[in-house]
Design a protein around this motif. Structure first.
Motif, mmCIF file in Angstrom:
data_model
loop_
_atom_site.group_PDB
_atom_site.id
_atom_site.type_symbol
_atom_site.label_atom_id
_atom_site.label_comp_id
_atom_site.label_asym_id
_atom_site.label_seq_id
_atom_site.Cartn_x
_atom_site.Cartn_y
_atom_site.Cartn_z
ATOM 1 N N GLY A 4 5.720 -3.094 -6.171
ATOM 2 C CA GLY A 4 4.437 -3.314 -5.559
ATOM 3 C C GLY A 4 4.323 -2.761 -4.167
ATOM 4 O O GLY A 4 5.209 -2.135 -3.656
ATOM 5 N N LEU A 5 3.181 -3.060 -3.563
ATOM 6 C CA LEU A 5 2.856 -2.416 -2.308
ATOM 7 C C LEU A 5 2.564 -3.402 -1.197
ATOM 8 O O LEU A 5 2.991 -3.238 -0.078
ATOM 9 C CB LEU A 5 1.636 -1.506 -2.499
ATOM 10 C CG LEU A 5 1.833 -0.373 -3.491
ATOM 11 C CD1 LEU A 5 0.536 0.370 -3.661
ATOM 12 C CD2 LEU A 5 2.920 0.576 -3.039
ATOM 13 N N TYR A 6 1.808 -4.433 -1.460
ATOM 14 C CA TYR A 6 1.356 -5.303 -0.388
ATOM 15 C C TYR A 6 2.539 -5.860 0.372
ATOM 16 O O TYR A 6 2.552 -5.909 1.584
ATOM 17 C CB TYR A 6 0.519 -6.450 -0.963
ATOM 18 C CG TYR A 6 0.044 -7.409 0.078
ATOM 19 C CD1 TYR A 6 0.654 -8.637 0.239
ATOM 20 C CD2 TYR A 6 -1.008 -7.083 0.919
ATOM 21 C CE1 TYR A 6 0.215 -9.524 1.199
ATOM 22 C CE2 TYR A 6 -1.450 -7.974 1.873
ATOM 23 C CZ TYR A 6 -0.839 -9.183 2.008
ATOM 24 O OH TYR A 6 -1.271 -10.064 2.956
ATOM 25 N N ARG A 7 3.566 -6.273 -0.354
ATOM 26 C CA ARG A 7 4.814 -6.641 0.271
ATOM 27 C C ARG A 7 5.833 -5.607 -0.129
ATOM 28 O O ARG A 7 5.935 -5.235 -1.271
ATOM 29 C CB ARG A 7 5.287 -8.015 -0.218
ATOM 30 C CG ARG A 7 4.311 -9.124 0.075
ATOM 31 C CD ARG A 7 4.813 -10.415 -0.482
ATOM 32 N NE ARG A 7 6.026 -10.844 0.199
ATOM 33 C CZ ARG A 7 6.751 -11.880 -0.205
ATOM 34 N NH1 ARG A 7 6.418 -12.538 -1.265
ATOM 35 N NH2 ARG A 7 7.834 -12.228 0.466
ATOM 36 N N SER A 8 6.581 -5.170 0.840
ATOM 37 C CA SER A 8 7.593 -4.192 0.507
ATOM 38 C C SER A 8 8.612 -4.817 -0.401
ATOM 39 O O SER A 8 8.744 -6.015 -0.512
ATOM 40 C CB SER A 8 8.254 -3.680 1.778
ATOM 41 O OG SER A 8 8.781 -4.738 2.509
ATOM 42 N N THR A 309 16.236 1.720 -0.498
ATOM 43 C CA THR A 309 15.830 3.123 -0.549
ATOM 44 C C THR A 309 15.248 3.481 -1.908
ATOM 45 O O THR A 309 14.210 4.159 -1.998
ATOM 46 C CB THR A 309 17.039 4.036 -0.247
ATOM 47 O OG1 THR A 309 17.546 3.734 1.052
ATOM 48 C CG2 THR A 309 16.637 5.501 -0.298
ATOM 49 N N ALA A 310 15.887 3.009 -2.967
ATOM 50 C CA ALA A 310 15.370 3.285 -4.313
ATOM 51 C C ALA A 310 13.965 2.722 -4.475
ATOM 52 O O ALA A 310 13.061 3.395 -5.002
ATOM 53 C CB ALA A 310 16.313 2.695 -5.358
ATOM 54 N N ASN A 311 13.756 1.496 -4.012
ATOM 55 C CA ASN A 311 12.431 0.885 -4.144
ATOM 56 C C ASN A 311 11.381 1.640 -3.343
ATOM 57 O O ASN A 311 10.254 1.835 -3.803
ATOM 58 C CB ASN A 311 12.484 -0.569 -3.683
ATOM 59 C CG ASN A 311 13.099 -1.490 -4.716
ATOM 60 O OD1 ASN A 311 12.992 -1.250 -5.910
ATOM 61 N ND2 ASN A 311 13.758 -2.525 -4.259
ATOM 62 N N GLN A 312 11.736 2.072 -2.143
ATOM 63 C CA GLN A 312 10.750 2.749 -1.312
ATOM 64 C C GLN A 312 10.406 4.142 -1.839
ATOM 65 O O GLN A 312 9.291 4.622 -1.653
ATOM 66 C CB GLN A 312 11.241 2.830 0.134
ATOM 67 C CG GLN A 312 11.444 1.472 0.789
ATOM 68 C CD GLN A 312 10.270 0.533 0.549
ATOM 69 O OE1 GLN A 312 9.118 0.877 0.769
ATOM 70 N NE2 GLN A 312 10.572 -0.674 0.072
ATOM 71 N N ILE A 313 11.346 4.786 -2.508
ATOM 72 C CA ILE A 313 11.026 6.059 -3.159
ATOM 73 C C ILE A 313 9.963 5.839 -4.223
ATOM 74 O O ILE A 313 8.999 6.620 -4.355
ATOM 75 C CB ILE A 313 12.299 6.686 -3.778
ATOM 76 C CG1 ILE A 313 13.247 7.154 -2.658
ATOM 77 C CG2 ILE A 313 11.944 7.858 -4.689
ATOM 78 C CD1 ILE A 313 14.588 7.638 -3.170
ATOM 79 N N ALA A 314 10.099 4.754 -4.972
ATOM 80 C CA ALA A 314 9.106 4.443 -6.004
ATOM 81 C C ALA A 314 7.737 4.183 -5.374
ATOM 82 O O ALA A 314 6.704 4.603 -5.921
ATOM 83 C CB ALA A 314 9.554 3.226 -6.817
ATOM 84 N N VAL A 319 2.041 5.785 -4.426
ATOM 85 C CA VAL A 319 0.966 6.042 -3.463
ATOM 86 C C VAL A 319 0.534 7.507 -3.522
ATOM 87 O O VAL A 319 -0.659 7.823 -3.465
ATOM 88 C CB VAL A 319 1.410 5.655 -2.039
ATOM 89 C CG1 VAL A 319 0.363 6.095 -1.020
ATOM 90 C CG2 VAL A 319 1.646 4.155 -1.940
ATOM 91 N N ASN A 320 1.500 8.401 -3.661
ATOM 92 C CA ASN A 320 1.176 9.822 -3.751
ATOM 93 C C ASN A 320 0.299 10.093 -4.966
ATOM 94 O O ASN A 320 -0.717 10.797 -4.877
ATOM 95 C CB ASN A 320 2.473 10.636 -3.825
ATOM 96 C CG ASN A 320 2.219 12.132 -3.861
ATOM 97 O OD1 ASN A 320 1.702 12.658 -4.835
ATOM 98 N ND2 ASN A 320 2.599 12.826 -2.796
ATOM 99 N N LEU A 321 0.665 9.537 -6.103
ATOM 100 C CA LEU A 321 -0.094 9.792 -7.328
ATOM 101 C C LEU A 321 -1.482 9.177 -7.270
ATOM 102 O O LEU A 321 -2.483 9.821 -7.626
ATOM 103 C CB LEU A 321 0.675 9.248 -8.533
ATOM 104 C CG LEU A 321 2.010 9.940 -8.856
ATOM 105 C CD1 LEU A 321 2.719 9.238 -10.004
ATOM 106 C CD2 LEU A 321 1.787 11.410 -9.192
ATOM 107 N N LEU A 322 -1.574 7.926 -6.806
ATOM 108 C CA LEU A 322 -2.881 7.271 -6.773
ATOM 109 C C LEU A 322 -3.784 7.864 -5.699
ATOM 110 O O LEU A 322 -5.011 7.809 -5.825
ATOM 111 C CB LEU A 322 -2.697 5.767 -6.545
ATOM 112 C CG LEU A 322 -2.103 4.983 -7.715
ATOM 113 C CD1 LEU A 322 -1.947 3.512 -7.370
ATOM 114 C CD2 LEU A 322 -2.974 5.136 -8.969
#
Length: 592
Positions: A4-8, A309-314, A319-322
């Motif tokens: 998800g995004l709202y919480r890292s 790091t793995a989670n933040q890459i996802a 975000v890039n795609l959306l």
């Protein structure tokens, strides 16, 4: 292992303070086969403040009082945070709101890489240890650590701000130029949030180690109130951004919304400073990196850094795609984040409550080699979590559109965007239970000191998540991109749970999978019955696929009641004892 995004990602993984999630669900109603008397003994709070310390004891700060304060703070913070997100959507709308949300995630993502991932898993345990063994109760070490961290965060934040155009290019490089320019302009104002988030987290850690949990729980409310006020000033000054494109955002609009968001985090950090004095800590500048044992910190932080790091890459990928579909028909970053917020709200109220109750017991059992008790607690927690979350998942699936319309539609958040958000929420129904179950498994590894295992399991999970993002983005229409990303999250949670259970079975032995599967099957049967009844009743109500807010409220009230009643009746008939346990807990609390 979130997507998800709202919480890292790691923010949800850190050990929650007691009381997080508002209501702790009792988990002691069912005896543990073969358990000894020690199974019901919870671990005491780590290092409560000594009575002799100046300000070390909050007035009336018993465990019950602290838990009550934190429970109230959690619920108020969640409610106000939700109002904040609603107002951002209503103020900025989909296209500009997407750019704002993309810029807002950047400091959160980078903070996790710089500090967030190691704060709860490495630095807090080190502070606790130093406080227990050193004559000055860790005062000098804490001052050295804060000094080093503030300098490091300051330098890192300055470098990140200078690199804002490059960072936004990575995150949303294929988005339209005006959109990317707006994200970059907002990022210049929001990236300094990294420093103040780090400062806030460090102060909260110092307070928590000294037994003070209330201020860190309430401080985010100040942040949310500032952003809410910023939205109000924006609407009064400029009106909503309804009908505006990213290119229409003037420097004044950008400065107000971006600067107000930064001011919110500054206020949150400043709001914690008085509490430091109250617990008897005096912050003095002490530059001594060699005295910190940075080698030890590095060794302990390695696997957690891999995990984060793995989670933040996802997150960068989604975000890039959306961002590529921002402003077009359907849901994008803002809607995806709103749905994730609802998913995490269900997880926070139910899943985190169960974890908070289970983790001390599992940790004590693991430390004593009572792996059968760890297994029994995990099995009970999974069954209880599934039973409590199932009706919420059904409500999200059947009433996704009415929920989105009622909560988000208004101002610049147009009806078509609300309807698209509802479609994403319906898909998120499949992620609610797997999310919390995967977290329960992660906490079981934490009780076994298996941080390395958690990081290694996370690699294929994130790999599947990113692959699902890419596949669904290619094969689905752009209007369903956010729904596809949400389903990708759900698939990754399922994989995380399956791998974790398989590894746990090898590590601690029999998991009583037969009982677990049988319990989950009953829960799913009750949920399907509730979904069918809810779908039939909602179909008879006015509004169709495009309800207005009044019609959405009626659907929520009538359909939600039908779903909950049907689920309770079906679960009772199927003898899902965990449902009775949850109801009994609520009745006992209401009786008090």
């Amino acid at each position: 292992m979130t997507g998800g995004l709202y919480r890292s990602a790691h923010a949800a993984d850190g050990d929650p303070p007691p009381g997080d999630g508002a209501t702790l669900i009792s988990i002691d109603d069912e005896p543990v086969p073969g358990a000894g008397a020690a199974q019901d003994q919870a671990l005491p709070p780590q290092d409560p403040p000594a009575p002799s310390e100046p300000g070390g004891s909050d007035e009336g700060s018993g465990t019950t009082g602290q838990s009550a304060i934190m429970a109230i703070g959690t619920m108020v913070s969640r409610l106000i945070g939700f109002v904040r997100n609603m107002l951002i959507g209503m103020t900025l709308g989909a296209g500009i709101g997407d750019a704002y949300t993309s810029a807002y995630f950047l400091p959160s993502q980078l903070y996790e890489l710089l500090l967030g991932g190691i704060l709860s898993s490495v630095l807090i345990p080190l502070l606790v240890r130093r406080r227990q063994v050193e004559p000055d109760r860790g005062q000098a070490y804490t001052q050295k650590l804060l000094t080093f961290a503030v300098v490091s965060l300051g330098v890192a934040t300055a470098l990140v701000v200078l690199a804002a155009p490059v960072i936004t290019l990575i995150q949303s490089g294929n988005a339209p130029g005006d959109y990317r320019d707006l994200v970059t302009a907002l990022a210049y104002l929001m990236l300094p949030i990294i420093f103040f988030t780090g400062l806030s987290g460090l102060i909260a850690a110092v307070l928590n180690v000294r037994g003070h949990f209330a201020a860190p729980m309430w401080a985010p409310i100040l942040n949310n109130l500032v952003v809410i006020a910023t939205c109000g000033i924006f609407i009064v000054t400029f009106g909503t951004a309804k009908g505006l494109d990213p290119a229409d955002m003037t420097p004044g609009r950008i400065a107000l919304i971006g600067g107000g968001t930064l001011l919110g985090m500054i206020t949150q950090a400043a709001g914690l400073l008085p509490a430091l004095r109250r617990v008897g800590f005096r912050w003095k500048w002490w530059w001594d990196p060699r005295g910190l044992g940075l080698g030890e910190i590095g060794r302990l932080a390695g696997w957690m850094l891999c995990y984060v790091t793995a989670n933040q890459i996802a997150v960068f990928v989604v975000v890039n795609l959306l961002s590529r579909v921002s402003g077009k028909t359907g849901a994008s970053v803002l809607a995806f984040n709103n749905v994730y917020l609802l998913t995490m709200m269900a997880h926070g109220i139910i899943g985190v409550s169960v974890m908070t109750a289970l983790l001390p017991k599992m940790s004590a059992a693991a430390a004593e080699g009572r792996f059968a008790d760890v297994s029994a607690d995990l099995s009970r927690g999974i069954r209880l979590t599934a039973a409590a979350l199932a009706p919420i998942a059904v409500v999200y699936g059947v009433l996704g559109t009415p929920i989105a319309v009622f909560l988000f539609q208004g101002g610049a958040y147009l009806p078509r965007t609300a309807y698209a958000t509802g479609d994403v929420l319906a898909v998120a129904a499949f992620a609610v239970m797997p999310l919390s179950i995967s977290y329960l498994c992660t906490y079981a590894f934490y009780s076994l000191k298996g941080n390395k295992t958690v990081a290694l399991i996370n690699l294929p999970v994130v790999g599947l998540r990113i692959a699902a993002y890419l596949v669904f983005f290619v094969v689905l229409p752009q209007s369903l991109a956010a729904a596809g990303m949400t389903f990708g999250n759900a698939l990754s949670y399922v994989l995380s749970a399956l791998i974790s259970l398989a590894v746990l079975r090898r590590r601690i032995g029999r998991l009583d999978l037969g009982s677990m599967v049988a319990g989950l099957a009953k829960v799913l049967a009750a949920a399907l019955a509730a979904a069918l009844v809810g779908w039939l009743i909602v179909g008879l109500l006015p509004g169709g696929d495009t309800p207005d807010r009044t019609e959405a409220f009626v659907r929520l009230a009538v359909g939600g009641a039908a779903i909950m009643i049907t689920y309770l009746v079906a679960a009772t008939m199927l003898r899902v004892r965990e449902v009775g346990q949850v109801v009994g807990t609520v009745r006992r609390k209401l009786g008090r």
